[in-house]
Scaffold this motif. Sequence first.
Motif, PDB file in Angstrom:
ATOM      1  N   VAL A  29     -21.800  10.405  82.326  1.00 41.76           N
ATOM      2  CA  VAL A  29     -21.988  11.105  82.591  1.00 41.76           C
ATOM      3  C   VAL A  29     -21.424  12.573  81.796  1.00 41.76           C
ATOM      4  O   VAL A  29     -22.333  13.075  81.051  1.00 41.76           O
ATOM      5  CB  VAL A  29     -21.233  11.617  84.457  1.00 41.76           C
ATOM      6  CG1 VAL A  29     -20.810  13.417  84.688  1.00 41.76           C
ATOM      7  CG2 VAL A  29     -21.938  11.150  84.972  1.00 41.76           C
ATOM      8  N   TYR A  30     -19.988  11.666  80.851  1.00 39.11           N
ATOM      9  CA  TYR A  30     -19.646  12.962  80.016  1.00 39.11           C
ATOM     10  C   TYR A  30     -19.988  12.603  78.432  1.00 39.11           C
ATOM     11  O   TYR A  30     -20.358  13.639  78.365  1.00 39.11           O
ATOM     12  CB  TYR A  30     -18.369  12.896  80.048  1.00 39.11           C
ATOM     13  CG  TYR A  30     -17.073  13.093  81.259  1.00 39.11           C
ATOM     14  CD1 TYR A  30     -16.641  14.884  81.262  1.00 39.11           C
ATOM     15  CD2 TYR A  30     -16.815  12.895  81.842  1.00 39.11           C
ATOM     16  CE1 TYR A  30     -16.182  15.591  82.002  1.00 39.11           C
ATOM     17  CE2 TYR A  30     -16.689  13.363  83.311  1.00 39.11           C
ATOM     18  CZ  TYR A  30     -16.422  14.214  83.303  1.00 39.11           C
ATOM     19  OH  TYR A  30     -16.134  15.290  84.822  1.00 39.11           O
ATOM     20  N   ALA A  31     -20.794  11.314  78.394  1.00 34.62           N
ATOM     21  CA  ALA A  31     -22.104  11.784  77.364  1.00 34.62           C
ATOM     22  C   ALA A  31     -22.949  12.684  77.439  1.00 34.62           C
ATOM     23  O   ALA A  31     -23.061  12.831  76.054  1.00 34.62           O
ATOM     24  CB  ALA A  31     -22.258  10.076  76.776  1.00 34.62           C
ATOM     25  N   ALA A  32     -23.805  12.564  78.912  1.00 34.89           N
ATOM     26  CA  ALA A  32     -24.680  13.427  78.505  1.00 34.89           C
ATOM     27  C   ALA A  32     -24.604  14.469  78.374  1.00 34.89           C
ATOM     28  O   ALA A  32     -25.238  15.558  78.505  1.00 34.89           O
ATOM     29  CB  ALA A  32     -25.391  12.662  79.652  1.00 34.89           C
ATOM     30  N   ILE A  33     -23.261  15.566  79.137  1.00 28.93           N
ATOM     31  CA  ILE A  33     -22.347  16.460  78.475  1.00 28.93           C
ATOM     32  C   ILE A  33     -22.299  16.876  77.135  1.00 28.93           C
ATOM     33  O   ILE A  33     -22.899  17.848  76.753  1.00 28.93           O
ATOM     34  CB  ILE A  33     -21.535  16.976  79.272  1.00 28.93           C
ATOM     35  CG1 ILE A  33     -21.339  16.516  80.633  1.00 28.93           C
ATOM     36  CG2 ILE A  33     -20.932  17.916  79.453  1.00 28.93           C
ATOM     37  CD1 ILE A  33     -20.158  16.937  81.745  1.00 28.93           C
ATOM     38  N   ARG A  34     -21.583  16.052  76.779  1.00 27.10           N
ATOM     39  CA  ARG A  34     -21.667  16.325  75.134  1.00 27.10           C
ATOM     40  C   ARG A  34     -22.793  16.566  74.158  1.00 27.10           C
ATOM     41  O   ARG A  34     -22.865  17.025  73.570  1.00 27.10           O
ATOM     42  CB  ARG A  34     -20.689  15.349  74.503  1.00 27.10           C
ATOM     43  CG  ARG A  34     -19.159  15.078  75.077  1.00 27.10           C
ATOM     44  CD  ARG A  34     -18.593  14.583  73.763  1.00 27.10           C
ATOM     45  NE  ARG A  34     -18.475  13.057  74.073  1.00 27.10           N
ATOM     46  CZ  ARG A  34     -18.561  12.066  75.497  1.00 27.10           C
ATOM     47  NH1 ARG A  34     -18.049  12.836  75.729  1.00 27.10           N
ATOM     48  NH2 ARG A  34     -18.759  11.099  75.581  1.00 27.10           N
ATOM     49  N   GLY A  36     -25.875  17.529  75.682  1.00 31.99           N
ATOM     50  CA  GLY A  36     -27.084  18.461  75.706  1.00 31.99           C
ATOM     51  C   GLY A  36     -27.713  18.201  77.273  1.00 31.99           C
ATOM     52  O   GLY A  36     -28.836  18.785  77.660  1.00 31.99           O
ATOM     53  N   GLY A  37     -27.078  16.697  77.660  1.00 35.88           N
ATOM     54  CA  GLY A  37     -28.373  16.692  78.704  1.00 35.88           C
ATOM     55  C   GLY A  37     -27.884  16.678  80.562  1.00 35.88           C
ATOM     56  O   GLY A  37     -28.592  16.848  81.391  1.00 35.88           O
ATOM     57  N   GLN A  54     -27.905  22.517  89.998  1.00 30.83           N
ATOM     58  CA  GLN A  54     -27.964  22.277  89.274  1.00 30.83           C
ATOM     59  C   GLN A  54     -28.371  21.374  89.043  1.00 30.83           C
ATOM     60  O   GLN A  54     -29.489  20.497  88.061  1.00 30.83           O
ATOM     61  CB  GLN A  54     -27.038  22.616  88.638  1.00 30.83           C
ATOM     62  CG  GLN A  54     -26.570  23.801  88.040  1.00 30.83           C
ATOM     63  CD  GLN A  54     -25.022  24.138  86.592  1.00 30.83           C
ATOM     64  OE1 GLN A  54     -24.452  23.849  87.399  1.00 30.83           O
ATOM     65  NE2 GLN A  54     -25.467  24.983  86.076  1.00 30.83           N
ATOM     66  N   ILE A  55     -27.680  20.084  89.404  1.00 32.53           N
ATOM     67  CA  ILE A  55     -28.492  18.999  89.793  1.00 32.53           C
ATOM     68  C   ILE A  55     -29.467  18.412  90.250  1.00 32.53           C
ATOM     69  O   ILE A  55     -30.127  17.735  89.712  1.00 32.53           O
ATOM     70  CB  ILE A  55     -26.952  17.846  90.231  1.00 32.53           C
ATOM     71  CG1 ILE A  55     -26.076  18.333  89.436  1.00 32.53           C
ATOM     72  CG2 ILE A  55     -27.406  16.562  90.250  1.00 32.53           C
ATOM     73  CD1 ILE A  55     -25.267  17.610  87.974  1.00 32.53           C
ATOM     74  N   GLU A  56     -29.864  18.940  91.161  1.00 37.59           N
ATOM     75  CA  GLU A  56     -31.446  18.961  91.365  1.00 37.59           C
ATOM     76  C   GLU A  56     -32.249  19.302  90.871  1.00 37.59           C
ATOM     77  O   GLU A  56     -33.117  18.780  90.847  1.00 37.59           O
ATOM     78  CB  GLU A  56     -31.232  20.055  92.948  1.00 37.59           C
ATOM     79  CG  GLU A  56     -30.584  19.345  94.252  1.00 37.59           C
ATOM     80  CD  GLU A  56     -30.149  20.412  95.436  1.00 37.59           C
ATOM     81  OE1 GLU A  56     -31.373  21.165  96.193  1.00 37.59           O
ATOM     82  OE2 GLU A  56     -29.574  19.755  96.435  1.00 37.59           O
ATOM     83  N   SER A  57     -31.820  20.802  90.058  1.00 42.06           N
ATOM     84  CA  SER A  57     -32.597  21.912  89.205  1.00 42.06           C
ATOM     85  C   SER A  57     -33.312  20.009  87.546  1.00 42.06           C
ATOM     86  O   SER A  57     -34.319  20.029  87.737  1.00 42.06           O
ATOM     87  CB  SER A  57     -32.717  22.852  89.046  1.00 42.06           C
ATOM     88  OG  SER A  57     -33.034  23.054  87.796  1.00 42.06           O
ATOM     89  N   LEU A  58     -32.194  19.486  87.775  1.00 46.62           N
ATOM     90  CA  LEU A  58     -31.980  18.313  86.664  1.00 46.62           C
ATOM     91  C   LEU A  58     -32.843  16.900  87.162  1.00 46.62           C
ATOM     92  O   LEU A  58     -33.824  16.758  86.037  1.00 46.62           O
ATOM     93  CB  LEU A  58     -30.673  18.344  86.422  1.00 46.62           C
ATOM     94  CG  LEU A  58     -30.875  16.793  85.761  1.00 46.62           C
ATOM     95  CD1 LEU A  58     -30.828  17.494  83.910  1.00 46.62           C
ATOM     96  CD2 LEU A  58     -29.069  16.220  84.974  1.00 46.62           C
ATOM     97  N   ASP A  60     -35.213  17.199  89.414  1.00 48.48           N
ATOM     98  CA  ASP A  60     -36.705  17.892  88.909  1.00 48.48           C
ATOM     99  C   ASP A  60     -37.542  18.022  87.778  1.00 48.48           C
ATOM    100  O   ASP A  60     -38.576  17.272  87.651  1.00 48.48           O
ATOM    101  CB  ASP A  60     -36.954  19.588  89.531  1.00 48.48           C
ATOM    102  CG  ASP A  60     -36.606  19.039  91.648  1.00 48.48           C
ATOM    103  OD1 ASP A  60     -36.829  18.436  91.829  1.00 48.48           O
ATOM    104  OD2 ASP A  60     -35.913  20.429  92.338  1.00 48.48           O
ATOM    105  N   GLN A  61     -35.963  18.132  87.045  1.00 45.97           N
ATOM    106  CA  GLN A  61     -37.244  18.582  85.623  1.00 45.97           C
ATOM    107  C   GLN A  61     -37.696  17.198  85.503  1.00 45.97           C
ATOM    108  O   GLN A  61     -39.183  16.408  84.330  1.00 45.97           O
ATOM    109  CB  GLN A  61     -36.481  19.570  84.406  1.00 45.97           C
ATOM    110  CG  GLN A  61     -36.014  20.366  84.755  1.00 45.97           C
ATOM    111  CD  GLN A  61     -34.939  21.672  83.941  1.00 45.97           C
ATOM    112  OE1 GLN A  61     -34.767  20.150  83.615  1.00 45.97           O
ATOM    113  NE2 GLN A  61     -34.598  22.768  84.302  1.00 45.97           N
ATOM    114  N   LEU A  62     -35.951  16.105  85.444  1.00 48.58           N
ATOM    115  CA  LEU A  62     -36.319  14.701  85.074  1.00 48.58           C
ATOM    116  C   LEU A  62     -37.963  13.579  85.462  1.00 48.58           C
ATOM    117  O   LEU A  62     -38.601  13.798  84.681  1.00 48.58           O
ATOM    118  CB  LEU A  62     -35.398  13.754  85.246  1.00 48.58           C
ATOM    119  CG  LEU A  62     -33.964  14.389  84.694  1.00 48.58           C
ATOM    120  CD1 LEU A  62     -32.701  13.405  84.749  1.00 48.58           C
ATOM    121  CD2 LEU A  62     -34.507  13.941  82.689  1.00 48.58           C
ATOM    122  N   GLY A  63     -38.234  14.044  87.060  1.00 46.89           N
ATOM    123  CA  GLY A  63     -39.235  14.126  87.421  1.00 46.89           C
ATOM    124  C   GLY A  63     -40.567  14.695  87.402  1.00 46.89           C
ATOM    125  O   GLY A  63     -41.738  13.717  87.450  1.00 46.89           O
ATOM    126  N   ALA A  64     -40.572  15.736  86.252  1.00 50.17           N
ATOM    127  CA  ALA A  64     -41.317  16.115  86.448  1.00 50.17           C
ATOM    128  C   ALA A  64     -42.879  15.538  85.181  1.00 50.17           C
ATOM    129  O   ALA A  64     -42.243  14.434  84.414  1.00 50.17           O
ATOM    130  CB  ALA A  64     -42.005  18.101  85.797  1.00 50.17           C
TER     131      ALA A  64
END
Length: 64
Positions: A29-34, A36-37, A54-58, A60-64
Amino acid sequence: MENKNIALADRLLKVSDVQEVLQLSRSAVYAAIRSGGLPKPIKIGKSARWKASQIESLIDQLGA
């Protein structure tokens, strides 16, 4: 009723909640923050929290 849905959507998630939803380890999780993911968390004292919307939006973006 609409206000109730808004309140739930903007619920603040702990890192353990984010880990469970995204199926990531704490360090991932923290690596993904660093990298920019993931969005930077909201800091409340020493605690980190993310808006559920924000997490739901993320997701949705990954699923598209």
